[in-house]
Design a protein around this motif. Structure first.
Motif, PDB file in Angstrom:
ATOM      1  N   ARG A 170       0.788  -1.237   0.000  1.00 48.37           N
ATOM      2  CA  ARG A 170       0.000   0.000   0.000  1.00 48.37           C
ATOM      3  C   ARG A 170       0.819   1.286   0.000  1.00 48.37           C
ATOM      4  O   ARG A 170       0.268   2.365  -0.171  1.00 48.37           O
ATOM      5  CB  ARG A 170      -1.015  -0.013   1.161  1.00 48.37           C
ATOM      6  N   GLU A 171       2.114   1.161   0.186  1.00 47.30           N
ATOM      7  CA  GLU A 171       2.934   2.368   0.027  1.00 47.30           C
ATOM      8  C   GLU A 171       3.108   2.714  -1.439  1.00 47.30           C
ATOM      9  O   GLU A 171       3.396   3.853  -1.786  1.00 47.30           O
ATOM     10  CB  GLU A 171       4.305   2.161   0.659  1.00 47.30           C
ATOM     11  N   GLY A 172       2.957   1.706  -2.293  1.00 47.33           N
ATOM     12  CA  GLY A 172       3.116   1.941  -3.714  1.00 47.33           C
ATOM     13  C   GLY A 172       4.557   2.215  -4.092  1.00 47.33           C
ATOM     14  O   GLY A 172       5.478   2.018  -3.279  1.00 47.33           O
ATOM     15  N   VAL A 173       4.766   2.631  -5.331  1.00 46.95           N
ATOM     16  CA  VAL A 173       6.107   2.963  -5.811  1.00 46.95           C
ATOM     17  C   VAL A 173       6.040   4.366  -6.415  1.00 46.95           C
ATOM     18  O   VAL A 173       4.962   4.873  -6.714  1.00 46.95           O
ATOM     19  CB  VAL A 173       6.600   1.943  -6.868  1.00 46.95           C
ATOM     20  N   THR A 174       7.202   4.952  -6.607  1.00 44.67           N
ATOM     21  CA  THR A 174       7.256   6.301  -7.163  1.00 44.67           C
ATOM     22  C   THR A 174       6.737   6.305  -8.603  1.00 44.67           C
ATOM     23  O   THR A 174       7.065   5.430  -9.394  1.00 44.67           O
ATOM     24  CB  THR A 174       8.707   6.808  -7.131  1.00 44.67           C
ATOM     25  N   THR A 175       5.933   7.289  -8.907  1.00 45.31           N
ATOM     26  CA  THR A 175       5.375   7.404 -10.247  1.00 45.31           C
ATOM     27  C   THR A 175       6.359   8.128 -11.159  1.00 45.31           C
ATOM     28  O   THR A 175       6.865   9.193 -10.810  1.00 45.31           O
ATOM     29  CB  THR A 175       4.046   8.181 -10.191  1.00 45.31           C
ATOM     30  N   ALA A 176       6.612   7.548 -12.312  1.00 47.18           N
ATOM     31  CA  ALA A 176       7.542   8.165 -13.262  1.00 47.18           C
ATOM     32  C   ALA A 176       6.803   8.818 -14.427  1.00 47.18           C
ATOM     33  O   ALA A 176       7.292   9.785 -15.005  1.00 47.18           O
ATOM     34  CB  ALA A 176       8.522   7.119 -13.792  1.00 47.18           C
TER      35      ALA A 176
END
Lengths: 362, 362
Positions: free
Chosen positions: B150-156
């Motif tokens: 749920r922290e997700g990943v950085t959006t590029a």
């Protein structure tokens, strides 16, 4: 769409009489299979004019004999018994706290019609279409979409969504008790191959012929260490098998109006093991691979049961029991859906009513 | 959001003076990089009050020298030169036939603001959230979504869509000349890991620091056998690299109003090789695997260039040339983005204007 001879509506108990009244304009043409989740001595009242059969626990025991232990008791997971005894090509299943939603123009949404549209049009699991479902009116495949993939694949599952009360887990319910889903997203889309999703059983359509035997809702409720993971389990298994067999899974429209949040404290008690188990279960399903020889859903499912027993028993002994129940489920499915199945079912439901019965003819 | 010091707007030529006037309320706070795609002797007029730099072909040749051959001429693919010379963290790129769209309430959509929201909130490529972007207001992760993810990943990358004229290929344009996209889908979503998508360059935001070197728009236009695959190429490469490095790609909102369809006959001429080449290119990108040692975008991109040369040269000798240009692009990117880059750029753009210049001060 006159699909009334091709679709059954499966409902795990009905506590609320308004439920069927509200859906009457949309559901009355169809046959209902009601699977009573709790005490069989209690009576479920079905309003007049509906064509239905109702199974309680005694009926399930009578029909399935020793194999009845694969069907959950005192849990809506029992609905999958209805999938098994249906003779139709398509199933729509819905919970009794789900009402008719309205679209942004204020019109009642015919959820069933949208599920049928989703199931009758192809899916596109191999490449993402940025304008969503390319088969919907007013849209298409965008520039750069390979032409060889534009026929799509047959859709096996149509996963609908919920306005008002979102389908949150207990911790999220506790943290955001007032959150309501008010955003109507006007889209249907394919969940890509290789991607898992949390399948909710509240508002769900599927092609029973294609994927029915994978729609087993597991062992939940009475005597089991876990609840509220019945649809999740079915979703993980069904998605992996759809990917393997080349079928599509769609999500998005239609919306229903989810009227009330279940008790978060009760939910937490049911869910808490699932919340940590899923951290191991999901990676298992993400990695699982089915051998090429598995060309039927039944075969895939038996293979999956084997791998569940092998790989998830370390998480908890519950999974060995679940794996056995998966095999039992397929046995029972095969019995009932064999040429001799009619005999097994002859004395099936405790209550049957049809529109042509005197009570319903007015 | 006061991101004006962190974002550049890159525009491949401006044929239409109304374009910047329409966007003035949203774009004026930002710096524009205009990369003139055609004849450098023609003058692009930029309305007063904008802070911009303009590069024509002569400027590109002067800045890049021999390496200028990696930048397309007479094609909007030249925009990637703007990505290279920007010094900002984020890029928004838009075509000059894209105007401000209205949301269903009739309000002007601030596309840039939505792209920034998309880029500043995480992505969820490892598991599908059925209520779309869980980080948007009024929504969250649904039941069954693993808490560890749920922290997700950085959006590029933030890929925006188009109302009015959809981004169709020439065959679809020819078959459905009157089709308009009128469906406003109020959603942003992550494109799952392992899934490719057709990335359109018309309305696109990205994090230049994270993925900039993969945003090469290839060899298109003058002297090349293909056109209209510049953004597709960048999309395939960037998605594969995002997946490898663990960055997210979002699509959906914001919409722009795509005002006019390009000529389908001209498009067909540009596209027709791409239409059959993509049948081999896409499977190549679906299968491509980058070694663990590739931990930077530049490194990934050089490795990808090698594999393109190796695997796609059989499709057409064009791909060997493209692979060389990919390497040249990374060389040029590295030069310009090195500590000595400022010197290379010192005499860069032929036209520069700032809001503080007398002409713009009123």
């Amino acid at each position: 769409m006159a699909l009334k001879d091709e679709l059954d509506i499966v409902i795990p108990t009905i506590r609320n009489l308004d439920f069927l009244e509200m859906w009457r304009p949309f559901f009355q043409p169809y046959h209902l299979i009601i699977v009573q989740d709790g005490d069989p001595s209690k009576t479920i009242k079905v309003p007049e004019g509906f064509d239905y059969e109702l199974y309680n626990r005694n009926d399930i025991n009578r029909v399935l004999g020793a194999k009845a232990s694969c069907i959950s008791f005192k849990d809506s997971a029992c609905r999958c018994f209805g999938f098994m005894v249906s003779k139709k090509k398509y199933i729509y299943t819905i919970d009794d706290d789900c009402f008719v939603a309205k679209d942004p123009s204020g019109k009642d949404i015919n959820a069933l019609e949208q599920h049928i549209k989703n199931l009758l049009s192809p899916s596109t699991p191999y490449f993402f279409n940025t304008l969503y479902d390319p088969y919907r009116e007013g849209t298409d495949f965008v520039r750069g979409y390979p032409f060889s993939l534009r026929e799509g694949v047959t859709t096996a599952i149509s996963h609908g969504l919920w306005l008002n009360i979102p389908d949150y887990d207990a911790p999220t319910q506790l943290v955001k008790p007032a959150e309501r889903n008010t955003r109507y997203v006007d889209a249907v889309m394919t969940i890509p191959k290789g991607t898992l999703f949390p399948m909710c059983g509240m508002n769900l359509g599927f092609n029973r012929e294609l994927i029915g035997p994978a729609m087993y809702f597991g062992l939940m409720g009475d005597g089991q260490p876990i609840g509220r993971y019945d649809d999740m389990w079915a979703g993980w298994c069904a998605k992996v098998i759809c990917d393997h067999l080349g079928y599509g899974v769609k999500t998005g429209l239609p919306y229903i109006w989810h009227s009330k949040a279940s008790n978060p404290f009760v939910n937490l008690k049911k869910e808490y093991k699932g919340i940590f188990w899923q951290e191991e279960i999901i990676p298992f399903f993400q990695k699982v691979s089915l051998p090429k020889e598995c060309t039927t859903v039944e075969h895939c499912y038996i293979e999956l049961a084997k791998q569940v027993k092998d790989k998830l028993n370390g998480v908890d002994p519950y999974f060995a029991k679940l794996a056995d129940a998966m095999v039992q489920w397929i046995d029972a499915w095969s019995d009932i859906n064999s040429p001799e199945g009619a005999k097994i079912l002859a004395n099936g439901p405790s209550k049957v009513s049809s529109r042509s019965s005197p009570a319903a003819s007015k």
